[in-house]
Design an enzyme around this catalytic site. Structure first.
Site, mmCIF file in Angstrom:
data_model
loop_
_atom_site.group_PDB
_atom_site.id
_atom_site.type_symbol
_atom_site.label_atom_id
_atom_site.label_comp_id
_atom_site.label_asym_id
_atom_site.label_seq_id
_atom_site.Cartn_x
_atom_site.Cartn_y
_atom_site.Cartn_z
ATOM 1 N N ARG A 1 11.104 -15.145 -5.767
ATOM 2 C CA ARG A 1 11.906 -15.305 -6.975
ATOM 3 C C ARG A 1 12.658 -16.642 -6.993
ATOM 4 O O ARG A 1 13.211 -17.022 -8.012
ATOM 5 C CB ARG A 1 12.904 -14.155 -7.099
ATOM 6 C CG ARG A 1 12.307 -12.792 -6.823
ATOM 7 C CD ARG A 1 13.233 -11.673 -7.213
ATOM 8 N NE ARG A 1 12.987 -11.272 -8.583
ATOM 9 C CZ ARG A 1 13.787 -10.486 -9.295
ATOM 10 N NH1 ARG A 1 14.898 -10.027 -8.757
ATOM 11 N NH2 ARG A 1 13.484 -10.162 -10.531
ATOM 12 N N GLU B 1 18.756 -14.425 -5.734
ATOM 13 C CA GLU B 1 17.998 -15.199 -4.751
ATOM 14 C C GLU B 1 17.995 -16.697 -5.063
ATOM 15 O O GLU B 1 18.097 -17.525 -4.154
ATOM 16 C CB GLU B 1 16.556 -14.674 -4.679
ATOM 17 C CG GLU B 1 16.421 -13.275 -4.129
ATOM 18 C CD GLU B 1 16.586 -12.180 -5.156
ATOM 19 O OE1 GLU B 1 16.497 -10.995 -4.795
ATOM 20 O OE2 GLU B 1 16.803 -12.517 -6.352
ATOM 21 N N LYS C 1 26.485 7.386 -7.334
ATOM 22 C CA LYS C 1 25.230 7.361 -6.590
ATOM 23 C C LYS C 1 25.238 8.503 -5.571
ATOM 24 O O LYS C 1 26.210 8.697 -4.849
ATOM 25 C CB LYS C 1 25.058 6.012 -5.881
ATOM 26 C CG LYS C 1 23.694 5.829 -5.241
ATOM 27 C CD LYS C 1 23.519 4.419 -4.707
ATOM 28 C CE LYS C 1 22.127 4.219 -4.105
ATOM 29 N NZ LYS C 1 21.901 2.842 -3.618
#
Length: 595
Positions: free
Chosen positions: A364, A336, A248
């Site tokens: 969610r 979640e 990244k």
């Protein structure tokens, strides 16, 4: 002198005209283009820099847009956007009326699926692949690009589980960089690390066991290798899985070395990578830091306090507690649903659980909030960060539905503090004696009290549940606000003409409502205005209207808030103007009311 390749590429058809040996130069140009624009315009940086070679290889090998490419979350899709007819508009990224920061179906035919929340790519691509088969199109390719943090989510495994028993022509590409926004966590991360380091026997591969044709891990920055492998996989039908390893922030040293900070670094020097210093001395605190520092202070004194966040320790500032009391602060990854039910399980054992989830992400776990928490009346403390309009992240991230979707749930308390002192006090109160679940919603960004720590740390006050307060007296019109949008009301009343005619009431509790105060208001004022930074349909104003109808009040009423359509990206102030809840709009409204 090398020629400029990127400026001659409008779409992937142009890209495919290049010779393979030219693609490394194109990767350098594409990286530099993103760095130059994002350094000035801001946005997500590290994720897109990490998949430059993959992006080029995918559009070079596959016949997009006929072949369908789905990006998970979308943080990494900047290179994709630039190569798919949006290079000239990329400078408008995340700005009002500009292109979206995420893939969006109505923006481009190359954006096959709108994303913003994680772990949806495999299910979406599988749905597309099955549909293609049903239509008799067995040659079309369907590619899902998902990160190692996203694939740990339950939904991703649901998609893998289904795909493995189909003959759908789907290719799942795992972009493994060991980080989401914060470092990836959990047993799956450890497994992937063992695969990358060669410590895990290939015959014990999880993905192969799910009936995928697995290949990798390979270097995701080696363009010739990527192209060779993608061309090989293109000839194989059925479910396939390619594991690539990337860095990244690749190509910008600071972004590689500090991947959390450079996920979305703000403005920075494009040549050196140094982030421009923001002078924050004497500014009010960020609400996330008020939460993070307050829960740490409370946890030092109360051994039953636990903090939970799904993959947002930095964004929620639970990191402060994780650093000092790691045994009672948990990052559970992008999960979640698990976070909510985990909190419920802890609450059954007498623990005081602060479950910090961004408002948009709690959507969610709606079933878990209802079934596992509220139905059992467990006193989980939901701390909903990024409630209201969040700005440049746009429609996928605005936390504008929470009031409406939580207000209908029995046993649920909903609280929206007007400032950081009120936030501290409700965080303190919630761990004392609540017998119900509570949702505390607060916005992205800074508060309004610069010396909040001096004034309130260690001097917390108990909040009386369900109580509103009068902030300003008036004679004709009553303005009822909930949450930090009330500060817009305060500013507007300070500037409008004849403010003595307008009263202002703060209703931090949306549920339960202060019925005594509402009776007083409806009895003493001709007109009522409600204002909230959530959707009007089913929100705070709707609750006041229901009260009025139940009690046969006929007062003139006006509801202000988010209208019944999705709000796109722009600055928070620009979006408030669109919704007529900014200070200037309120000044005009109040001045007319006060005549």
């Amino acid at each position: 002198m090398k020629s400029d390749l990127l400026s001659n590429i409008y779409n992937p058809a142009d890209l495919r005209l290049l010779k393979e040996e030219q693609l490394t130069q194109l990767a350098q140009e594409l990286r530099r283009f993103i760095i130059d624009v994002v350094s000035v315009k801001e946005g997500h940086l590290g994720a897109s820099l990490g998949v430059i070679e993959l992006t080029i290889a995918l559009h070079y090998v596959f016949n997009t847009p006929d072949d369908l490419l789905v990006w998970d979350v979308g943080h990494q899709a900047y290179g994709h956007k630039i190569l798919t007819e949006r290079r000239e508009n990329f400078h408008t990224n995340r700005q009002l009326n500009g292109i979206s920061g995420f893939p969006k179906r109505d923006e481009s035919i190359y954006d096959t699926f709108g994303v913003g929340h994680s772990s949806t790519s495999i299910s979406a691509a599988l749905g597309m692949a099955i549909a293609s088969s049903l239509k008799g199109d067995f040659e079309k390719e369907h590619i899902a690009v998902i990160g190692d943090a996203s694939i740990a989510s339950g939904m991703a495994f649901e998609g893998l589980n289904h795909a493995g028993v189909t003959d759908a022509n789907i290719l799942v590409i795992l972009n493994d960089n060991a980080i989401g926004i914060d470092p990836s966590v959990g047993a799956l991360k450890k497994y992937l690390t063992s695969v990358k380091t060669g410590k895990n026997p290939r015959q014990n591969n999880i993905i192969k066991s799910l009936n995928f044709d697995y290949s990798g891990p390979i270097d995701g920055h080696d363009l010739p290798l990527l192209i060779e492998e993608l061309n090989r996989l293109k000839k194989i039908k059925g479910p396939k899985f390619l594991h690539i390893v990337t860095t990244k922030g690749k190509g910008l040293q600071q972004a590689e070395e500090n991947q959390v900070k450079y996920h979305a670094p703000g403005k920075f020097d494009a040549s050196t990578g140094e982030i421009h210093i923001k002078y924050e001395e004497n500014l009010p605190p960020k609400y996330q830091d008020v939460f993070g520092l307050t829960i740490l202070d409370l946890a030092r004194k109360n051994e039953k306090i636990i903090g939970i966040t799904p993959a947002m320790p930095s964004g929620s500032s639970l990191k402060f507690m994780m650093e000092e009391i790691p045994e009672r602060a948990f990052d559970v990854g992008i999960a979640e649903q698990h976070a909510v039910t985990l909190a419920a399980g802890m609450a059954t054992q007498g623990m005081t659980v602060y479950c910090n989830i961004y408002s948009t992400f709690l959507q969610r776990a709606y079933d878990q909030v209802i079934h596992d928490v509220a139905l059992q009346n467990l006193p989980v403390i939901f701390c909903l960060d990024r409630a209201g309009l969040v700005g440049e992240d746009g429609a996928t991230h605005h936390g504008v539905f929470d009031i409406a979707y939580l207000r209908s749930i029995p046993n649920m308390i909903i609280y929206a503090p007007i400032n950081e002192i009120a936030l501290q006090n409700i965080l303190y109160t919630a761990q004392l004696s609540l017998n119900n679940p509570i949702a505390i919603r607060y916005p992205r960004g800074r508060g309004v009290v610069a010396d909040w720590e001096v004034n309130n740390f260690g001097r917390y006050k108990t909040v009386k549940i369900g109580e509103a307060s009068c902030l300003k007296n008036g004679t004709k019109t009553a303005v009822l606000s909930t949450g930090t949008i009330g500060n817009n009301v305060i500013s507007a009343l300070n500037e409008c003409s004849n403010p003595e005619n307008i009263a202002h009431y703060d209703f931090p509790f949306i549920k339960p409502l202060d019925y005594n105060t509402l009776h007083h208001i409806f009895t003493n004022f001709e007109s009522i205005i409600t204002i909230e930074d959530g959707v009007k349909n089913g929100g705070f104003g709707s609750a006041v209207l229901e009260f009025a109808a139940s009690n046969n009040y006929k007062n003139k009423m006006q509801l202000l808030g988010i209208p019944d359509h999705f709000i796109e990206h722009g600055t928070v102030n620009e979006l408030q103007q669109i919704c007529n809840v900014d200070v200037k709009s309120l000044i005009n409204l109040f001045s007319n009311e006060a005549k």
